[in-house]
Structures are given as C-alpha cells and as structure tokens.
Write a protein that holds these residues in place. Structure first.
Motif, PDB file in Angstrom:
ATOM      1  N   ILE A 110       0.836  -1.204   0.000  1.00  0.00           N
ATOM      2  CA  ILE A 110       0.000   0.000   0.000  1.00  0.00           C
ATOM      3  C   ILE A 110       0.869   1.252   0.000  1.00  0.00           C
ATOM      4  O   ILE A 110       0.669   2.178  -0.794  1.00  0.00           O
ATOM      5  N   ALA A 114       1.764   3.678  -3.321  1.00  0.00           N
ATOM      6  CA  ALA A 114       1.288   5.060  -3.213  1.00  0.00           C
ATOM      7  C   ALA A 114       2.407   6.046  -3.525  1.00  0.00           C
ATOM      8  O   ALA A 114       2.209   7.029  -4.256  1.00  0.00           O
ATOM      9  N   TYR A 190      -1.867  -2.945  -6.134  1.00  0.00           N
ATOM     10  CA  TYR A 190      -2.092  -1.906  -5.134  1.00  0.00           C
ATOM     11  C   TYR A 190      -1.990  -0.516  -5.747  1.00  0.00           C
ATOM     12  O   TYR A 190      -2.600   0.432  -5.228  1.00  0.00           O
ATOM     13  N   SER A 191      -1.249  -0.369  -6.825  1.00  0.00           N
ATOM     14  CA  SER A 191      -1.234   0.907  -7.538  1.00  0.00           C
ATOM     15  C   SER A 191      -2.623   1.190  -8.108  1.00  0.00           C
ATOM     16  O   SER A 191      -3.119   2.323  -8.049  1.00  0.00           O
ATOM     17  N   ASN A 194      -4.848   2.346  -5.355  1.00  0.00           N
ATOM     18  CA  ASN A 194      -4.630   3.748  -5.018  1.00  0.00           C
ATOM     19  C   ASN A 194      -5.228   4.687  -6.059  1.00  0.00           C
ATOM     20  O   ASN A 194      -5.723   5.770  -5.711  1.00  0.00           O
ATOM     21  N   ASN A 197      -8.852   4.984  -5.306  1.00  0.00           N
ATOM     22  CA  ASN A 197      -9.015   5.868  -4.152  1.00  0.00           C
ATOM     23  C   ASN A 197      -8.971   7.336  -4.576  1.00  0.00           C
ATOM     24  O   ASN A 197      -9.775   8.158  -4.114  1.00  0.00           O
ATOM     25  N   VAL A 224      -4.422  10.318  -2.096  1.00  0.00           N
ATOM     26  CA  VAL A 224      -3.617   9.105  -1.904  1.00  0.00           C
ATOM     27  C   VAL A 224      -2.392   9.416  -1.049  1.00  0.00           C
ATOM     28  O   VAL A 224      -2.059   8.660  -0.116  1.00  0.00           O
ATOM     29  N   VAL A 228      -1.695   7.949   2.795  1.00  0.00           N
ATOM     30  CA  VAL A 228      -0.568   7.067   3.127  1.00  0.00           C
ATOM     31  C   VAL A 228       0.299   7.694   4.217  1.00  0.00           C
ATOM     32  O   VAL A 228       0.854   6.979   5.066  1.00  0.00           O
TER      33      VAL A 228
END
Length: 295
Positions: A110, A114, A190-191, A194, A197, A224, A228
C-alpha cells in the motif's frame, strides 16, 4: 495535525457557514468506490496468503477478516487493526508468522505503490517553488526511495531471518516469502487500488463543490498521498488530523483556502462513513459466515 487544527480554528466560521449543495449521485458513487476498494483489499490479502502457501481461509472469510481489521485502524496505534486480524486469523489456524508476514507485505505494498504513483505526480503537477527549483533532487530521491523499498521487499526473508537470528529465534523458511515477479504483480495491483481511491476523492469533491476535471489527477494524488502519510503515523487513529493537515497544504495549490478547508474537514466524515458501513457489513457477515477451524 497542528497545522490542520489551527487552520480549522481560525476559519471555523467559514466552515460552519459554508452552504453545501450535496449532489447525491456522485456522493454515493464516491462512497461506493471507497467501500469497494476496502472489500477488494480483502480479496488481495487472500491472494497473498495463497501465494505464501496458506489455503486455510476462503475468500469470504479473508474479506471479513480484512474488513474488520481495516475498521480497527481507529484504535490508537493501529492496535485494533493488528489484533483483529490476529484473533480471527488464528481461528482459521493461520500461523502467527504467516499473519504477521502477510500483514507486513500488505502494508508495504500500500505504502510503496502510493509513493510510486504520488511522488512523481507531485513534481509534475504541483506549482511548488522549492520543487520546481530542485526537481532533479526530488526525482532522484523518489527513485531512490522506491528502489530501496523494492529491494527490502526482495530481501524481506533475509532481513527477517537476520533479526530472528539476533534474538536467537527459529529462522523462517523461504516459502513464507514472495518471489520477485509476485512482488511486482502486487505493486501493480495496489497501484490500481490507489488510483481508484484518488478517483473516489475527486468524485467526492465534485459532489459538494464545482471542480474542473482538468485538476482531477492532482486532486487524486493529494488524497492518496495524504492517506498514506496518515497510515504511516501509527499513533494517530486512522491518521486523523495528520491526513487532513497534509491534504490541506496540498489543496491550497488548487482550491481557494475556505473550500480547501471544507473539503479536508468533510472528507474525514466521508471516509469514516464508508469505513463504518464496511465495518457493519463485516460484522453482519460474521453472523452468516462462521470463522473457525471447522468447515
């Protein structure tokens, strides 16, 4: 945290007097995206467990465990997040080592994904004088940070085992760690998480104020990046105050001061509502899907 609190105190009148014209369709869509992302995180955690050789937990169970642990971020120090995943994971006879390693991988993916997305974006999109004058150092620092993070993931097994050796503990087998290509796959996944998001944040802003689509990318980057940073500050429950402070500083580059403050303050209510809905869904599913070591 102090920056956000002080700005909120100075402009509390403007915030309370701000007339929000809420557009329900984009608001509900943005909330749906946040909820979807949290649920998908549970699915990805299940994939991580499978790649580490664990088949004791089903996808439904992994989603429930992940959702409830995600809501546990609101306990100071992120204790609830760790404890929930440990308690429920042990009910499925997932080893303590596997729970810790999979959680470390999850959080590392994560954070690193990010930074991979956000830091180059800050250089490209943000009119910050210090960055424009020293952009080559910032880019170099970004690349160096990402490389260091990737190397740590590649040699995660050796690093953990060195620490265990120092404390005279039993070393862990290589099978409890991910291979390089698998690591790259999860960084991409996970990119994408993000990016969704960031899209949700832009849609949320458009639901409470008019905003040009031309700044959608920097607004997504702001969310993002601030999220993070809030995640990294362990003592702040769900990054409260820290996330909003970082967000406010960056929003000043694109939105008027009063609107930036309103967006920062109300974004916390928006994300907390999504977390609450997901937490209720997770708790409700525990009434339907029994999580223990019996099938």
């Amino acid at each position: 945290m102090l920056f956000f609190g002080w700005n909120l105190y100075k402009n509390i009148g403007n915030v309370t007097e701000y007339q929000i014209s809420l557009h329900f369709l984009p608001y509900f869509f943005s909330t749906f995206l946040l909820i979807l992302v949290i649920i998908v995180l549970g699915v990805i955690w299940k994939w991580i467990l499978a790649d580490l050789g664990c088949t004791a937990v089903s996808t439904k169970e992994a989603v429930i465990i992940s959702v409830l642990s995600w809501f546990g971020r609101y306990v100071p120090g992120k204790v609830g997040m760790v404890t929930t995943k440990y308690v429920l994971g042990r009910k499925k006879n997932i080893s303590t080592s596997l729970l810790i390693i999979s959680s470390l991988y999850e959080n590392a993916f994560i954070v690193l994904s990010a930074f991979i997305i956000c830091l180059p974006g800050i250089v490209l999109f943000f009119p910050v004088k210090q960055l424009s004058e020293n952009w080559e150092y910032f880019v170099f620092g970004t690349i160096l940070f990402c490389l260091i993070g990737f190397v740590i993931l590649l040699y995660f097994c050796q690093i953990i085992n060195v620490m265990l050796f120092i404390f005279n503990k039993e070393l862990l087998p290589d099978t409890l760690f991910l291979r390089p290509l698998i690591i790259a796959k999860y960084l991409l996944l996970y990119s994408f998480f993000n990016i969704i998001n960031g899209l949700a944040f832009y849609v949320f802003i458009s639901s409470i104020t008019e905003v040009n689509i031309s700044i959608a990318i920097p607004l997504g980057i702001i969310y993002v990046f601030s999220a993070v940073v809030g995640l990294l500050v362990i003592i702040a429950p769900a990054g409260i105050g820290v996330k909003e402070g970082v967000m406010l500083i960056l929003l000043y580059n694109y939105l008027p001061q009063d609107i930036a403050l309103v967006v920062s303050a109300f974004s916390r209510l928006w994300s907390t509502l999504a977390d609450l809905i997901v937490g209720i869904i997770g708790w409700g599913l525990t009434r339907i899907v029994r999580i223990d070591n019996s099938d």
